[in-house]
Design a protein around this motif. Structure first.
Motif, PDB file in Angstrom:
ATOM      1  N   UNK A   1       0.832  -1.211   0.000  1.00 47.94           N
ATOM      2  CA  UNK A   1       0.000   0.000   0.000  1.00 47.94           C
ATOM      3  C   UNK A   1       0.860   1.252   0.000  1.00 47.94           C
ATOM      4  N   UNK A   2       1.982   1.242   0.722  1.00 47.42           N
ATOM      5  CA  UNK A   2       2.878   2.394   0.705  1.00 47.42           C
ATOM      6  C   UNK A   2       3.331   2.692  -0.725  1.00 47.42           C
TER       7      UNK A   2
ATOM      8  N   UNK B   1       5.843   6.913   3.295  1.00 44.37           N
ATOM      9  CA  UNK B   1       7.002   6.032   3.462  1.00 44.37           C
ATOM     10  C   UNK B   1       6.837   4.987   4.560  1.00 44.37           C
ATOM     11  N   UNK B   2       5.974   5.232   5.552  1.00 40.48           N
ATOM     12  CA  UNK B   2       5.897   4.366   6.716  1.00 40.48           C
ATOM     13  C   UNK B   2       6.931   4.713   7.763  1.00 40.48           C
ATOM     14  N   UNK B   3       7.755   5.732   7.519  1.00 40.04           N
ATOM     15  CA  UNK B   3       8.801   6.152   8.447  1.00 40.04           C
ATOM     16  C   UNK B   3       8.221   7.135   9.448  1.00 40.04           C
ATOM     17  N   UNK B   4       8.076   6.672  10.710  1.00 42.06           N
ATOM     18  CA  UNK B   4       7.513   7.508  11.771  1.00 42.06           C
ATOM     19  C   UNK B   4       8.645   8.066  12.616  1.00 42.06           C
ATOM     20  N   UNK B   5       8.625   9.367  12.850  1.00 43.61           N
ATOM     21  CA  UNK B   5       9.688   9.993  13.632  1.00 43.61           C
ATOM     22  C   UNK B   5       9.120  11.190  14.396  1.00 43.61           C
ATOM     23  N   UNK B   6       9.892  11.643  15.377  1.00 47.46           N
ATOM     24  CA  UNK B   6       9.519  12.825  16.144  1.00 47.46           C
ATOM     25  C   UNK B   6      10.315  14.015  15.607  1.00 47.46           C
ATOM     26  N   UNK B   7       9.677  14.981  14.981  1.00 52.04           N
ATOM     27  CA  UNK B   7      10.401  16.114  14.409  1.00 52.04           C
ATOM     28  C   UNK B   7      11.060  16.965  15.500  1.00 52.04           C
TER      29      UNK B   7
ATOM     30  N   UNK C   1      13.190   1.089   6.415  1.00 47.94           N
ATOM     31  CA  UNK C   1      12.092   1.236   5.460  1.00 47.94           C
ATOM     32  C   UNK C   1      12.604   1.180   4.022  1.00 47.94           C
ATOM     33  N   UNK C   2      13.749   0.507   3.844  1.00 44.49           N
ATOM     34  CA  UNK C   2      14.360   0.436   2.520  1.00 44.49           C
ATOM     35  C   UNK C   2      13.472  -0.272   1.498  1.00 44.49           C
ATOM     36  N   UNK C   3      12.538  -1.088   1.986  1.00 45.50           N
ATOM     37  CA  UNK C   3      11.632  -1.756   1.065  1.00 45.50           C
ATOM     38  C   UNK C   3      10.678  -0.796   0.376  1.00 45.50           C
ATOM     39  N   UNK C   4      10.470   0.379   0.984  1.00 44.50           N
ATOM     40  CA  UNK C   4       9.563   1.366   0.409  1.00 44.50           C
ATOM     41  C   UNK C   4      10.296   2.610  -0.082  1.00 44.50           C
ATOM     42  N   UNK C   5      11.614   2.716   0.206  1.00 44.87           N
ATOM     43  CA  UNK C   5      12.405   3.886  -0.154  1.00 44.87           C
ATOM     44  C   UNK C   5      13.657   3.426  -0.892  1.00 44.87           C
ATOM     45  N   UNK C   6      14.020   4.162  -1.950  1.00 41.22           N
ATOM     46  CA  UNK C   6      15.198   3.775  -2.727  1.00 41.22           C
ATOM     47  C   UNK C   6      16.515   4.211  -2.098  1.00 41.22           C
TER      48      UNK C   6
END
Length: 395
Positions: free
Chosen positions: A9-10, A41-47, A77-82
């Protein structure tokens, strides 16, 4: 049981994003919004003060730009990001945006038509730095700040599953909140106990695959106790509940970032005839809203009908906000059940429905339910009792 969004889905989201860029004749794009980066991306972070960005080059390759302390996390998250790019620290001897400039030039952004949700990173944590147009000479810069939020309006089947799971745990948290809501006990003691117990139950039930990416299960009053419940967005005051108090509650849980909203108006041990009257008006107004949620109609049409009910019953002056808002990765998302929002309702949209009445000296009266727009109407996703008898907190 679904507890996350799949990589498939991403990738679908990224494809839709790219198609939208092409429709606007853009070659590449930069996104700074943390919630939109997570969505894509599915990459969750705290800004923090350290800039983070997502960008897509003209070859449809996807990139994350992160501080070194986030590098290993982002690479998961390399599976969704190059590509993942990193820089040493902020502010550093060389400013992070100088590193970003180099990465954008290497990715072929120079002289291209660039879409960006902002011309620079923004943070309340003390960040200072140049804007993108000061660093990179592009053929054109075009704002796409509304592009990803528009994609987020229609929820997929996976997203709806996560929101429904959020509703289940919000329901438990609220059940415990009502159980512990008794005269003589402080709001903080009640909310702490209900939130902790529901969170522990959720962790035990869902197991290690559960990732909140936000709040765990909680239920609270947000300061809306007794006469203070007449303030729609009060803050906790550590008030002690007493017999006859009006209580306005809130309960929810984040499931991989996805949220729901459950709010109820309750009473400690008893409700006066005046409280019952205002409760019934609130209940009726919410029913009016439910009846007019249909695909193909503008959101404003729901608010028109709710406002008509308030006017016919001479209580318009007791209302202070619109009927509801979209919900998903944020508690408040666009679009809104508001007189000025003419967005057309579509299947897959998820909203809160929460017309409220606020009476100084008496209290606030607001239920909020999370609903899904379907092919022929709506589906109620929250399911806590709404009738007055069920919402009297026993001694």
């Amino acid at each position: 049981m679904r507890l996350s969004i799949s990589k498939k889905e991403i990738k679908t989201r990224q494809k839709r994003f790219w198609e939208n860029l092409q429709q606007q004749d853009l070659d590449c794009a930069i996104i700074f919004s943390p919630i939109d980066i997570f969505y894509l991306t599915g990459f969750f972070f705290h800004p923090t003060e350290r800039p983070i960005a997502f960008f897509v080059d003209s070859n449809q390759k996807t990139h994350l730009f992160v501080p070194f302390l986030e590098k290993e996390h982002a690479e998961e998250f390399s599976g969704a990001i190059n590509f993942v790019h990193s820089y040493p620290e902020y502010p550093g001897i060389k400013h992070p945006m100088e590193y970003f400039k180099g990465d954008l030039i290497a990715a072929g952004f120079q002289g291209k038509r660039v879409g960006a949700d902002s011309l620079g990173y923004a943070s309340a944590s003390g960040y200072r730095g140049p804007s993108i147009d000061q660093l990179l000479e592009a053929k054109e810069y075009q704002s796409i700040k509304d592009m990803v939020p528009a994609l987020r309006m229609i929820k997929s089947d996976e997203e709806i599953e996560l929101i429904k799971e959020s509703c289940r745990w919000g329901n438990l948290a609220h059940r415990l909140l009502q159980k512990y809501s008794k005269a003589g006990i402080s709001e903080l003691e009640i909310t702490s106990r209900a939130s902790t117990e529901s969170t522990l139950a959720m962790i035990e039930t869902l197991g290690p695959e559960y990732k909140p990416h936000g709040e765990t299960a909680f239920a609270l009053f947000r300061g809306q106790v007794g006469e203070l419940s007449a303030y729609p967005h009060a803050v906790a005051q550590n008030v002690t509940l007493k017999k006859g108090d009006t209580l306005v509650t809130a309960a929810a849980a984040s499931i991989w970032g996805y949220k729901s909203e459950l709010e109820r108006t309750m009473f400690v041990e008893e409700a006066s005839s005046e409280q019952k009257t205002y409760f019934q008006h609130m209940y009726n107004a919410q029913e009016v809203a439910f009846q007019h949620i249909k695909p193909g109609n503008p959101l404003s049409s729901v608010e028109v009908e709710v406002q008509r009910y308030f006017k016919e019953n001479n209580i318009t002056e007791l209302t202070r906000h619109h009927t509801g808002h979209a919900i998903g990765l944020l508690f408040h998302e666009s679009p809104f059940f508001d007189l000025g929002d003419h967005t057309i309702m579509e299947p897959g949209m998820v909203f809160t429905v929460e017309p409220g009445i606020y009476v100084n000296g008496v209290g606030g009266f607001r239920h909020s339910d999370t609903v899904l727009v379907t092919e022929d109407g709506m589906e109620m996703l929250t399911y806590y009792p709404r009738d007055l008898e069920s919402l009297i907190c026993s001694s």
